[in-house]
Design a protein around this motif. Structure first.
Motif, short mmCIF file in Angstrom:
data_model
loop_
_atom_site.label_atom_id
_atom_site.label_comp_id
_atom_site.label_asym_id
_atom_site.label_seq_id
_atom_site.Cartn_x
_atom_site.Cartn_y
_atom_site.Cartn_z
N ASP A 142 -4.24 -29.09 30.59
CA ASP A 142 -3.53 -29.94 29.63
C ASP A 142 -2.02 -29.78 29.71
N ALA A 143 -1.54 -29.16 30.78
CA ALA A 143 -0.10 -28.92 30.93
C ALA A 143 0.53 -29.97 31.82
N THR A 144 1.81 -30.23 31.58
CA THR A 144 2.60 -31.04 32.49
C THR A 144 3.36 -30.10 33.42
N PRO A 145 3.84 -30.57 34.57
CA PRO A 145 4.64 -29.70 35.44
C PRO A 145 5.86 -29.12 34.73
N LEU A 146 6.43 -29.85 33.79
CA LEU A 146 7.63 -29.38 33.10
C LEU A 146 7.35 -28.18 32.20
N GLU A 147 6.09 -27.96 31.84
CA GLU A 147 5.71 -26.83 30.99
C GLU A 147 5.32 -25.60 31.80
N LEU A 148 5.04 -25.78 33.08
CA LEU A 148 4.47 -24.68 33.85
C LEU A 148 5.48 -23.56 34.09
N PRO A 149 5.06 -22.30 33.97
CA PRO A 149 5.90 -21.21 34.46
C PRO A 149 6.13 -21.38 35.96
N LEU A 150 7.26 -20.93 36.44
CA LEU A 150 7.62 -21.18 37.84
C LEU A 150 6.62 -20.57 38.82
N HIS A 151 5.98 -19.46 38.45
CA HIS A 151 5.07 -18.85 39.41
C HIS A 151 3.86 -19.73 39.68
N ARG A 152 3.56 -20.65 38.79
CA ARG A 152 2.44 -21.57 39.04
C ARG A 152 2.76 -22.52 40.19
N PHE A 153 4.02 -22.92 40.32
CA PHE A 153 4.38 -23.79 41.44
C PHE A 153 4.20 -23.07 42.77
N ALA A 154 4.52 -21.78 42.78
CA ALA A 154 4.36 -21.00 44.01
C ALA A 154 2.89 -20.90 44.42
N GLN A 155 1.97 -20.95 43.45
CA GLN A 155 0.54 -20.85 43.74
C GLN A 155 -0.09 -22.20 44.09
N MET A 156 0.62 -23.27 43.78
CA MET A 156 -0.03 -24.58 43.77
C MET A 156 -0.53 -25.02 45.14
N ALA A 157 0.29 -24.83 46.19
CA ALA A 157 -0.12 -25.31 47.51
C ALA A 157 -1.42 -24.64 47.96
N ALA A 158 -1.51 -23.31 47.75
CA ALA A 158 -2.72 -22.61 48.17
C ALA A 158 -3.92 -23.06 47.36
N LEU A 159 -3.74 -23.28 46.06
CA LEU A 159 -4.86 -23.70 45.23
C LEU A 159 -5.29 -25.13 45.56
N ILE A 160 -4.33 -25.99 45.84
CA ILE A 160 -4.69 -27.36 46.21
C ILE A 160 -5.44 -27.36 47.53
N THR A 161 -5.00 -26.53 48.46
CA THR A 161 -5.73 -26.42 49.73
C THR A 161 -7.17 -26.00 49.47
N ALA A 162 -7.36 -25.04 48.57
CA ALA A 162 -8.71 -24.57 48.26
C ALA A 162 -9.54 -25.67 47.62
N THR A 163 -8.94 -26.48 46.73
CA THR A 163 -9.71 -27.54 46.07
C THR A 163 -10.00 -28.69 47.02
N ARG A 164 -9.27 -28.76 48.11
CA ARG A 164 -9.53 -29.81 49.11
C ARG A 164 -10.57 -29.38 50.12
N LEU A 165 -11.21 -28.20 49.90
CA LEU A 165 -12.15 -27.65 50.86
C LEU A 165 -13.53 -27.49 50.24
N PRO A 166 -14.17 -28.55 49.79
CA PRO A 166 -15.49 -28.39 49.17
C PRO A 166 -16.52 -27.81 50.11
N GLY A 167 -16.34 -28.04 51.42
CA GLY A 167 -17.29 -27.51 52.39
C GLY A 167 -16.74 -26.37 53.20
N GLY A 168 -15.51 -25.93 52.85
CA GLY A 168 -14.91 -24.80 53.56
C GLY A 168 -14.00 -25.20 54.68
N GLY A 169 -13.76 -26.49 54.91
CA GLY A 169 -12.86 -26.90 55.98
C GLY A 169 -11.77 -27.80 55.47
#
Length: 524
Positions: free
Chosen positions: A494-521
């Motif tokens: 329920d957060a907007t990017p403007l509310e996020l602590p800065l460390h969440r941006f640093a994690q975002m690319a890795a987490l998005i990569t993980a969510t784009r891998l439903p089958g592991g690739g």
């Protein structure tokens, strides 16, 4: 005048408030060695008052510690059993049962990021934050309740989650270091960035049943933090706001001004627990603060609207945004005029580019600008530097020029944070404090495009944009995308990017990569 006469005179001058001094005499007469700081905190008495007592006492010394010699104790007829430590502490008998939690809080507070003087940070003791948690449980029905910590350098949020895991807890704070530290403890606290002068995070408005704050001890600081805490309440009839505030026993008029700021908000003062909060530091106010329990009334809400309408940015007791500080110099006109902006954001000189539309920084963060300006100039005053990355994300202009009151701290870190969106250039110091941000072309696909989509949609909910990006770049169904985001980043729901602590941006690319891998690739 003999030492005994001088002490009698001090006690006579103190009158009915002499219990503080008598308490200090009792402590010094008990055989234990005391530092000045420990005496101040234990008796909740200002440093100046304790110093005036120590000057007239016959003391023996051991380094920086003192005590009354045993052969002198009887001369002063001190009641050794005098104990004022329980005043204002209705949960004192409960602390011993939480020794393990207290030890853990001691460790957490010792390991927390150091306080910033410009933000009036002074750490509360571990026992204080534990007592806050215990008081909440003693005074309120907590199952199913939500608590908002309006600023939390003291780590009250962690204490509440340890003692009352059934309570949902959220923190709004300006210090990204504190938010990252709280997240690292993995106690389920919701963290949001906020400069309360610019607004409460949207996801926390009308969210809480209870709010607690230990604000800057100025009338404007107390008024602002209490108003934002009230904005965070979802129950406008039965919600409560707990406010820590302390003043020296020597300055009752300052305390009166602060209480008037609360009265101006039409907040009922249901209870005041004297000296409930104790601190490491703040010796000018006795290293102690009272705890107020406030209840909104029907007249609170229009009073809050009026209070926030005349919002002042100088709310602290020290630093560039101190109440007594001189106003910052106006932004450099030449750099702005040469830039040719389509929009001016922030506080600019009145006669500068009168034909160009203007908006406040708070408005820029609150909602997307109605039109789509190509060039935006932003003035960031001293003390609001933490908002800079959020202000840059809040505009979708092709070119943004930012003028700051002083040099930008760690421009390399800022450039790395905003690299998915902007190319940043910092002007040479002799030309003024100017930052230019030029928007980059959108990536064609993959994780980079998903990150960019989220950061571009700064006023939208992160989870919604993330799900849409996954359906676009990874070929997931809406249901798959929703499940992937909820599992990988529950903090984004329920957060907007403007509310996020800065460390969440640093994690975002890795987490998005993980969510784009439903089958592991890798997808897309």
């Amino acid at each position: 005048m003999s030492g005994h006469e001088a002490i009698d005179e001090l006690l006579a001058e103190a009158g009915v408030d002499g219990l503080r001094l008598r308490g200090a005499l009792a402590l010094l007469s008990g055989g234990r060695w005391w530092t000045l700081s420990d005496l101040v905190r234990e008796t909740a008495t200002s440093r100046r008052t304790i110093e005036s007592l120590l000057r007239v006492l016959p003391l023996e010394h051991s380094g920086d510690r003192v005590r009354i010699p045993s052969d002198q104790v009887n001369r002063y007829n001190v009641p050794i059993d005098t104990d004022i430590s329980g005043l204002g502490n209705p949960v004192s008998e409960m602390v011993a049962a939480h020794a393990e939690t207290l030890d853990r809080l001691e460790t957490l507070i010792a390991g927390a990021p150091r306080g910033r003087h410009a933000l009036d940070h002074v750490s509360a003791t571990a026992e204080t934050v534990l007592r806050r948690a215990l008081l909440l449980g003693r005074r309120f029905w907590l199952p199913g309740a939500r608590l908002l910590c309006v600023g939390d350098h003291d780590l009250t949020s962690l204490a509440v989650r340890m003692v009352h895991p059934e309570v949902e807890v959220a923190v709004a704070d300006i210090d990204d270091r504190i938010l990252e530290y709280i997240d690292a403890q993995d106690l389920g606290v919701r963290t949001r960035w906020a400069d309360l002068r610019l607004g409460l995070p949207p996801s926390l408005r009308g969210w809480a049943d209870l709010a607690i704050t230990d604000p800057p001890y100025t009338p404007d600081g107390i008024g602002l933090f209490a108003a934002r805490a009230a904005e965070g309440l979802r129950d406008r009839d039965r919600g409560r706001i707990l406010v820590a505030y302390g003043a020296s026993e020597r300055t009752p008029m300052l305390a009166l001004k602060v209480q008037k700021a609360l009265i101006d908000l039409n907040l009922l003062q249901e209870a005041i627990f004297p000296h409930f909060n104790r601190y490491h530091g703040a010796e000018a106010i006795g290293s102690a603060a009272d705890l107020y329990v406030l209840r909104p009334t029907t007249k609170t809400w229009p009073a809050i609207a009026a209070r926030l309408d005349r919002l002042a940015t100088a709310i602290y007791t020290q630093g560039p945004q101190a109440v007594e500080s001189a106003p910052a110099a106006p932004p450099g006109e030449a750099a702005v005029t040469a830039f040719g902006p389509d929009l001016l954001a922030g506080d600019w000189p009145r006669g500068l580019l009168p034909q160009v539309p203007r908006t406040r920084l708070a408005t820029l963060l609150a909602k997307p600008y109605a039109s789509d300006p190509g060039r935006v100039a932003i003035a960031v005053p001293a003390g609001l530097e933490a908002a800079l990355p959020r202000l840059l994300l809040a505009t979708r202009a092709r070119h943004v020029r930012v003028l700051t009151a002083g040099p930008i701290t760690d421009p390399a870190a800022l450039a790395a944070l905003l690299a998915p969106v902007y190319s940043l250039t910092v002007a040479p110091p002799e030309t003024g404090h100017v930052l230019d941000a030029v928007r980059l072309a959108r990536p064609d696909g993959g994780t980079d495009r998903a990150v960019r989509t989220i950061m571009d949609n700064a006023h939208g909910k992160v989870a919604n944009t993330w799900r849409e990006a996954l359906t676009e770049t990874a070929g997931l169904t809406k249901r798959q995308a929703r499940a992937a985001v909820e599992e990988a980043a529950p903090w984004a729901l329920d957060a907007t990017p403007l509310e996020l602590p800065l460390h969440r941006f640093a994690q975002m690319a890795a987490l998005i990569t993980a969510t784009r891998l439903p089958g592991g690739g890798e997808g897309g």
